[in-house]
Write a protein that holds these residues in place. Structure first.
Motif, PDB file in Angstrom:
ATOM      1  N   ARG A 146       0.740   7.829   1.469  1.00 31.50           N
ATOM      2  CA  ARG A 146       0.648   9.141   0.836  1.00 31.50           C
ATOM      3  C   ARG A 146       0.500  10.228   1.894  1.00 31.50           C
ATOM      4  O   ARG A 146      -0.206  10.058   2.875  1.00 31.50           O
ATOM      5  CB  ARG A 146      -0.541   9.182  -0.107  1.00 31.50           C
ATOM      6  N   SER A 147       1.174  11.320   1.627  1.00 32.06           N
ATOM      7  CA  SER A 147       1.071  12.484   2.482  1.00 32.06           C
ATOM      8  C   SER A 147       1.374  13.702   1.623  1.00 32.06           C
ATOM      9  O   SER A 147       2.328  13.678   0.843  1.00 32.06           O
ATOM     10  CB  SER A 147       2.068  12.386   3.636  1.00 32.06           C
ATOM     11  N   PRO A 148       0.593  14.777   1.738  1.00 38.37           N
ATOM     12  CA  PRO A 148       0.856  15.954   0.910  1.00 38.37           C
ATOM     13  C   PRO A 148       2.196  16.615   1.224  1.00 38.37           C
ATOM     14  O   PRO A 148       2.789  17.259   0.371  1.00 38.37           O
ATOM     15  CB  PRO A 148      -0.303  16.896   1.221  1.00 38.37           C
TER      16      PRO A 148
ATOM     17  N   GLU B  80       9.331   6.819  -1.084  1.00 39.30           N
ATOM     18  CA  GLU B  80       9.619   5.790  -2.074  1.00 39.30           C
ATOM     19  C   GLU B  80      10.422   4.673  -1.422  1.00 39.30           C
ATOM     20  O   GLU B  80      11.116   4.875  -0.433  1.00 39.30           O
ATOM     21  CB  GLU B  80      10.388   6.373  -3.267  1.00 39.30           C
TER      22      GLU B  80
ATOM     23  N   THR C 130       7.294  12.981   0.263  1.00 40.15           N
ATOM     24  CA  THR C 130       7.444  12.095  -0.879  1.00 40.15           C
ATOM     25  C   THR C 130       8.100  10.825  -0.354  1.00 40.15           C
ATOM     26  O   THR C 130       9.180  10.871   0.237  1.00 40.15           O
ATOM     27  CB  THR C 130       8.336  12.726  -1.961  1.00 40.15           C
TER      28      THR C 130
ATOM     29  N   GLN D   5       0.850  -1.180   0.000  1.00 40.03           N
ATOM     30  CA  GLN D   5       0.000   0.000   0.000  1.00 40.03           C
ATOM     31  C   GLN D   5       0.887   1.232   0.000  1.00 40.03           C
ATOM     32  O   GLN D   5       1.800   1.352   0.806  1.00 40.03           O
ATOM     33  CB  GLN D   5      -0.904   0.012   1.231  1.00 40.03           C
ATOM     34  N   ALA D   6       0.607   2.107  -0.932  1.00 38.41           N
ATOM     35  CA  ALA D   6       1.384   3.339  -1.012  1.00 38.41           C
ATOM     36  C   ALA D   6       1.008   4.244   0.158  1.00 38.41           C
ATOM     37  O   ALA D   6      -0.166   4.439   0.457  1.00 38.41           O
ATOM     38  CB  ALA D   6       1.118   4.037  -2.329  1.00 38.41           C
TER      39      ALA D   6
END
Length: 198
Positions: A119-121, A126, A124, A116-117
């Motif tokens: 995500r946060s504004p 990876e 970043t 599951q990726a």
């Protein structure tokens, strides 16, 4: 056969190690998520535990028989997954050697949980491959269940193995698994190992 992909791949690795070493009784380590209780399912934290899975083989057994035995070993081990591996080591007091694990030298891991990726504004994120420069075990077989199929990688002790040897080993693992899937009633000593090029 009422076996999971993990069990089938582990049985294949058991057969491969038996064919390479001639050993009929050994253990392979694995990790288990250890999140059986609903109250810890969504908690953040490291709950992974280590299991030692014993392989007892004979050259007369078929792959189907080995798979059934592997399935039973796994199910039995899963019933004790809440026992911390450190507690097991403490209770058994094995003879310690800094150069090796007292229970197993080979680890097998199947990554089949969907990635599951995160995500946060503001961030970043990876995934990066990191080479620690050391191997925890003589061999660690890691299988990732990806949309394109299974991907197998091996971390290995460079004092014992070189890259060419491990590449050949991976080729033999694939050949053995394909043959076992095609005819599971073949004796494990009769399953082919050599690749077409070999």
């Amino acid at each position: 056969e009422r076996a999971t992909p993990f069990m089938a791949l582990l049985a294949g690795l058991d057969a491969l190690l038996f064919r390479y070493t001639g050993q009929t009784d050994f253990a392979i380590g694995t990790v288990i998520a250890n999140r059986r209780r609903p109250d810890v399912e969504n908690l953040i934290g490291f709950f992974v535990n280590t299991l030692a899975l014993r392989a007892k083989l004979s050259g007369e057994m078929t792959f189907r028989e080995l798979l059934a035995r592997t399935r039973d070993v796994c199910l039995d081990a899963y019933s004790y997954q809440d026992m911390p591996f450190e507690k097991l080591v403490e209770e058994l007091e094995p003879v310690r050697d800094r150069g090796r694990n007292p229970f197993f030298q080979v680890m097998f891991v199947l990554q089949n949980a969907p990635a599951q990726a995160l995500r946060s504004p503001e961030l970043t994120i990876e995934e990066l491959d990191v080479d620690s420069g050391t191997a925890q075990f003589d061999l660690t077989f890691s299988v990732a269940d990806l949309p394109a199929g299974l991907s197998v990688s091996v971390e290995y002790n460079t004092d014992l193995f070189d890259e060419a040897t491990v590449r050949r080993m991976l080729g033999h693992f694939e050949v053995l698994l394909r043959a076992a899937a095609a005819d599971p009633d073949t004796r494990i000593t009769d399953l082919p190992l050599l690749t077409e090029a070999e």
